[in-house]
Design an enzyme around this catalytic site. Structure first.
Site, PDB file in Angstrom:
ATOM      1  N   GLU A   1      -6.453  -7.865  -0.411  1.00 13.58           N
ATOM      2  CA  GLU A   1      -6.820  -7.887   1.008  1.00 13.58           C
ATOM      3  C   GLU A   1      -8.275  -7.479   1.160  1.00 13.58           C
ATOM      4  OE1 GLU A   1      -4.616  -5.282   3.559  1.00 13.58           O
ATOM      5  OE2 GLU A   1      -2.689  -5.811   2.684  1.00 13.58           O
TER       6      GLU A   1
ATOM      7  N   GLU B   1       0.823  -1.214   0.000  1.00 12.76           N
ATOM      8  CA  GLU B   1       0.000   0.000   0.000  1.00 12.76           C
ATOM      9  C   GLU B   1       0.858   1.265   0.000  1.00 12.76           C
ATOM     10  OE1 GLU B   1      -2.657  -0.450   3.310  1.00 12.76           O
ATOM     11  OE2 GLU B   1      -3.997  -1.749   2.188  1.00 12.76           O
TER      12      GLU B   1
END
Ligand code: GAL
Length: 696
Positions: free
Chosen positions: A322, A165
């Site tokens: 995710e 991320e």
């Protein structure tokens, strides 16, 4: 730059990966370093029981892998990768660069990110590095080189997972190093200081720069910051992380050629980095998505983010890297998912083009900041409801394996643009109540209600596959992107444009000649004044609904009004004027909403534009039931997701079956809260109807 089209050996990288896995990718982040070694064999056994075929390993393990500078310890990964391979579980091997070890921060105190107030942030969490730090670049490149050299040939490794991320916690750094890098970035973009002064409008408030060295990051100051500087700082910050991404990717591609590469993007959860730019550098696009439990429309946000992932992947399948099996731990109140909700979430992602369904994380932590975050294997072990749902989902995904590789065909595009988002939400706008994501969500929600599928794409994407392009909030638009939309409409397309769009150029400079500068010609109108509404105020519309937040006084230059602000005081400051307009332009039409329309009016507008453009709903579904089609060649799969408490009956065409092969005659019943996947009758000769958007 290779982009999502990078196909190492003539095949689609995700297709090749799922072939190798033998089905849809299923698994999650696996952090074995949090557990003693005797737990690892049990992990592998239970992964197999759950149908897991892929795990992401090593995301935060830098301090284990390099406990002291230059001293590597591979025992953990050697053992775990061998164990996983023996258990036939493939590995998405992550570079651990999102978590520089404490020794790094101690050795390089000036490599930590500095916030706008001038505070240097310390380690003790994650991503505690300045994106422009050379010390960080050297240390992370060394780590990536060592990791890739050791494991590129390991038979378990099927994908590289770059970082984690990018920019989630550290995108905006205001330190001196970032300042110097910002100046370099500006020199490259603008060449001369005069040009910087011009595009930033520095003659306002006497901010004119005489030397490059006078330019700093826009950290805290006395009053409003220069908007051009602020906007470029956003761009620079995203690019600084992109440079790190490219550096890691280059090493991985050199040392492990043929292994596809991904990085988990954040979709609308992340304003700070330009997701499209990172997606273009990935072989396989992957995203993370988390529901906000307090949001009753969170399943629509999920769909939106899935459609953004597909847009970023250029329409190809992508991976949900995710999501959570149940509660997260970072909202004010972290409510577990209701029974069946995780399955609905996962299958909705699948419906919208995901060929991988992954979670954070495999085994719930017993210590550390995320021990109250759910996982595939909860604290309570295999006796829990979550475990039951996780194993059932694994089995169901195996049954749905034939769906992988098919695509979602959308004929509507919705422009999603980080630059427009940054610009709209700078300081000192006409109204801080006009928020980028609110507009995107409202427009997307209207399409969701209409069961019309759309791709969320960058404004510079190819528009030719679409019949309609929606621009809910394109306050900033480049000349080239505005021209592309004009060309699209001239060629017969429909553009539907939201309020306050087209007002400024790439540098947040007002476009001359009257608002909405870039779209005046296309829309056949001029906006005399922007008229924002205060909290509690509203404007009555001619359909009886009320608009809040924003209105505009529009004068026609060829457009016709489809909806008006009511006459008299109730109509608000733009009383009697057009609220929705249509303008025939070239072979198509430009539609405009001069207000943040309430949901029914927005549905009516988008429904009408879609009808005119010949775009139909995917299926005839009752409210609250989601319908999406995946198709390829003569195969089609209709996904029906029932978000309501009542069963739904949905008509289906002849020859349809359930996935288990049982016949359906005329309709399918979708129980409350359930998901049904319908295998449609094969279409002889040529492409499935979905690819022409004809609906069912
Ligand atoms: C993601 C992150 C994971 C984990 C998760 C919790 O943003 O990538 O490492 O922190 O959030 O929801």
């Amino acid at each position: 730059m290779t982009g999502t089209t990078r196909i190492a050996d003539g095949t689609d990288p995700l297709g090749a990966l799922t072939d190798r896995l033998g089905g849809i990718a299923y698994g999650g982040d696996y952090n074995p370093e949090q557990w003693p070694a005797d737990v690892w064999p049990e992990d592998v056994r239970l992964m197999r029981e759950a149908g897991v075929n892929l795990v992401t390993v090593g995301v935060f393990s830098w301090s284990r892998l390099e406990p002291r500078p230059g001293v590597y310890d591979w025992r953990l990964l050697d053992t775990v990768l061998d164990l996983l391979h023996a258990g036939d579980i493939a590995v998405d091997l992550a570079t651990p660069t999102a978590a520089p070890p404490p020794w790094f921060s101690k050795a390089h105190p000036d490599a930590g990110p500095q916030n706008a107030a001038g505070t240097r942030l310390t380690h003790g969490s994650r991503q505690a590095f300045c994106p422009s730090s050379q010390a960080y670049a050297r240390a992370s490149d060394a780590m990536v080189t060592a990791l890739a050299s050791r494991y590129a040939d390991h038979p378990a490794v099927v994908m590289w997972h770059v970082h984690n991320e990018w920019g989630n916690h550290n995108a905006l750094c205001y330190c001196g190093t970032s300042g110097a890098a910002f100046r370099e970035w500006l020199r490259e973009r603008y060449t001369s200081l005069d040009r910087v002064n011009e595009v930033w409008g520095t003659d306002f408030w006497g901010q004119r720069y005489g030397e490059w060295s006078e330019i700093d990051p826009p950290s805290e100051t006395t009053a409003f910051r220069n908007p051009g500087q602020e906007l470029d700082y956003r761009r620079f910050s995203s690019d600084a992380l992109l440079a790190r991404h490219r550096a890691e990717s280059a090493l991985l591609r050199e040392l492990g050629p043929g292994i596809p590469l991904t990085t988990n993007l954040l979709g609308t959860l992340e304003k700070k980095v330009d997701g499209h730019a990172f997606a273009r550098e990935s072989d396989i696009v992957s995203v993370d998505h988390y529901l906000v439990s307090a949001d009753p429309g969170n399943h629509v946000d999920l769909a939106l983010n899935a459609d953004l992932a597909r847009g970023m992947a250029g329409g190809r399948p992508w991976v949900l890297m995710e999501h959570s099996t149940s509660a997260v731990n970072w909202q004010p109140v972290n409510v577990p998912k209701a029974p069946g909700e995780m399955r609905r979430n996962s299958l909705t992602h699948l419906a919208r083009g995901a060929d991988g369904i992954m979670f954070f994380q495999w085994r719930q932590s017993r210590a550390g900041a995320e021990k109250w975050h759910s996982a595939m294997l909860p604290h309570g072990g295999t006796e829990t409801r979550t475990w039951g749902e996780v194993t059932a989902l694994g089995a169901e995904l195996a049954e749905l394996s034939e769906v992988r590789g098919t695509r979602v065909a959308a004929r509507v595009a919705l422009l999603f643009d980080w630059h427009a988002w940054w610009a709209l939400e700078l300081e000192a706008r006409p109204s801080e109540r006009l928020r980028y994501l609110d507009a995107v969500r409202d427009w997307y929600g209207a399409l969701w209600d209409l069961a019309i599928t759309c791709d969320l794409i960058a404004p510079d994407a190819d528009l030719t596959p679409y019949e309609i392009v929606l621009a809910p909030s394109q306050y900033l638009v480049t000349d080239a992107d505005a021209e592309s939309l004009h060309a699209f409409v001239r060629g017969g397309g429909h553009a539907v444009i939201g309020p306050f769009s087209g007002a400024v150029d790439v540098n947040d400079r007002i476009r001359g000649g009257g608002h909405p500068g870039a779209f005046r010609e296309l829309l056949g109108l001029v906006v005399d004044e922007y008229l924002p509404l205060r909290v509690g105020e509203s404007a009555l519309l001619s359909d009886g609904s009320r608009a809040a937040v924003w209105t505009e006084r529009v004068e026609s230059r060829g457009c016709t009004a489809r909806l008006r602000f009511a006459e008299g005081p109730e109509g608000g400051p733009a009383r009697g004027g057009p609220a929705v307009t249509r303008h025939a332009y070239g072979g198509g039409a430009g539609w405009y909403a001069a207000t943040a329309l309430p949901a029914p009016a927005l549905r009516a507008l988008l429904g009408e534009a879609c009808r005119e453009a010949g775009v139909a709903a995917v299926a005839e579904v009752p409210p609250g039931v989601e319908a999406v089609r995946r198709a390829a060649g003569d195969r089609g799969y209709l996904f029906l997701v029932n978000h309501t408490d009542a069963e739904a009956v949905v008509p289906v065409g002849g020859g349809c079956t359930r996935i288990d092969g049982s016949e359906l005659t005329g309709s399918v019943t979708v129980p409350a809260g359930d998901v049904v996947v319908v295998r449609e009758a094969p279409v002889a000769h040529g492409e499935h109807a979905a690819n022409y958007g004809e609906g069912s």
